[in-house]
Design a protein around this motif. Structure first.
Motif, short mmCIF file in Angstrom:
data_model
loop_
_atom_site.label_atom_id
_atom_site.label_comp_id
_atom_site.label_asym_id
_atom_site.label_seq_id
_atom_site.Cartn_x
_atom_site.Cartn_y
_atom_site.Cartn_z
N GLU A 50 -25.37 -98.20 38.19
CA GLU A 50 -26.75 -97.90 37.80
C GLU A 50 -26.86 -96.48 37.25
O GLU A 50 -27.61 -96.24 36.29
N ILE A 51 -26.10 -95.56 37.81
CA ILE A 51 -26.10 -94.18 37.31
C ILE A 51 -25.52 -94.13 35.90
O ILE A 51 -26.06 -93.45 35.03
N VAL A 52 -24.43 -94.84 35.66
CA VAL A 52 -23.83 -94.87 34.32
C VAL A 52 -24.82 -95.45 33.31
O VAL A 52 -25.00 -94.90 32.21
N LEU A 55 -27.42 -92.84 32.65
CA LEU A 55 -26.91 -91.79 31.77
C LEU A 55 -26.93 -92.23 30.31
O LEU A 55 -27.36 -91.47 29.43
N ALA A 56 -26.45 -93.43 30.06
CA ALA A 56 -26.42 -93.94 28.68
C ALA A 56 -27.83 -94.06 28.12
O ALA A 56 -28.10 -93.66 26.97
N SER A 93 -20.88 -101.60 30.02
CA SER A 93 -21.67 -100.42 30.39
C SER A 93 -20.94 -99.14 30.02
O SER A 93 -21.55 -98.19 29.49
N LEU A 94 -19.64 -99.09 30.29
CA LEU A 94 -18.86 -97.92 29.91
C LEU A 94 -18.84 -97.73 28.40
O LEU A 94 -18.93 -96.60 27.90
N ALA A 100 -23.29 -93.99 23.20
CA ALA A 100 -24.40 -93.03 23.26
C ALA A 100 -23.87 -91.61 23.10
O ALA A 100 -24.46 -90.79 22.38
N HIS A 101 -22.74 -91.33 23.73
CA HIS A 101 -22.12 -90.02 23.60
C HIS A 101 -21.69 -89.76 22.15
O HIS A 101 -21.93 -88.66 21.61
N GLU A 102 -21.10 -90.74 21.53
CA GLU A 102 -20.65 -90.59 20.13
C GLU A 102 -21.82 -90.32 19.19
O GLU A 102 -21.70 -89.55 18.24
#
Length: 158
Positions: A50-52, A55-56, A93-94, A100-102
């Motif tokens: 849920e945290i990951v 974050l996304a 999810s990963l 999202a980071h990219e």
């Protein structure tokens, strides 16, 4: 070094690099199985998974705020229960977190230092403030994830 490039470096270090605090998100998360990611200390607490997802979703939301305009945070604050707890869903999810980071890396690559003074109308704060906030947000939740990996029993301990 230009400030935008410094911020980009700090964000990359926190995601998958070697920040001052010696841990970053991706190497920690690579050690987490879907089973461990789905576990909770208590039913009313968040799982690593849920945290990951949170974050996304926040990465996407703040980026939309800066590029599209005002956006309202939902009442659930992007903490939603995980329904599908398969290995494939954990990988998805990963991957969403990675994507999202990219998007952030691409966004920061296109900025110059003058853009950092732009103001987001939703809270009258600068883009610089929001970008630093995203880095701090990652660090905060990295700490939670590391703590959960130490507190939750692994699959082989059950």
């Amino acid at each position: 070094m230009k400030e935008v490039q410094r911020l980009k470096l700090r964000m990359q270090e926190m995601f998958d690099g070697e920040p001052w605090l010696d841990l970053s998100l991706v190497p920690v998360l690579r050690q987490v199985s879907a089973g461990l990611a789905a576990k909770k200390i208590r039913a009313d607490r968040n799982s690593i998974w849920e945290i990951v997802n949170h974050l996304a979703a926040w990465k996407e939301s703040v980026l939309r705020r800066l590029t599209v305009g005002k956006e309202t945070t939902p009442d659930h604050n992007f903490f939603l229960p995980v329904e599908n707890k398969s290995d494939a869903a954990w990988e998805a999810s990963l991957n969403a977190f990675q994507q999202a980071h990219e998007k952030w890396m691409k966004f920061l690559e296109e900025l110059d230092d003058n853009d950092l003074d732009r103001i987001y109308a939703g809270n009258a704060q600068s883009w610089h403030y929001h970008i630093e906030g995203m880095i701090q947000h990652d660090a905060y939740h990295l700490g939670q994830i590391v703590l959960l990996t130490k507190l939750l029993p692994t699959d082989d301990q059950i």
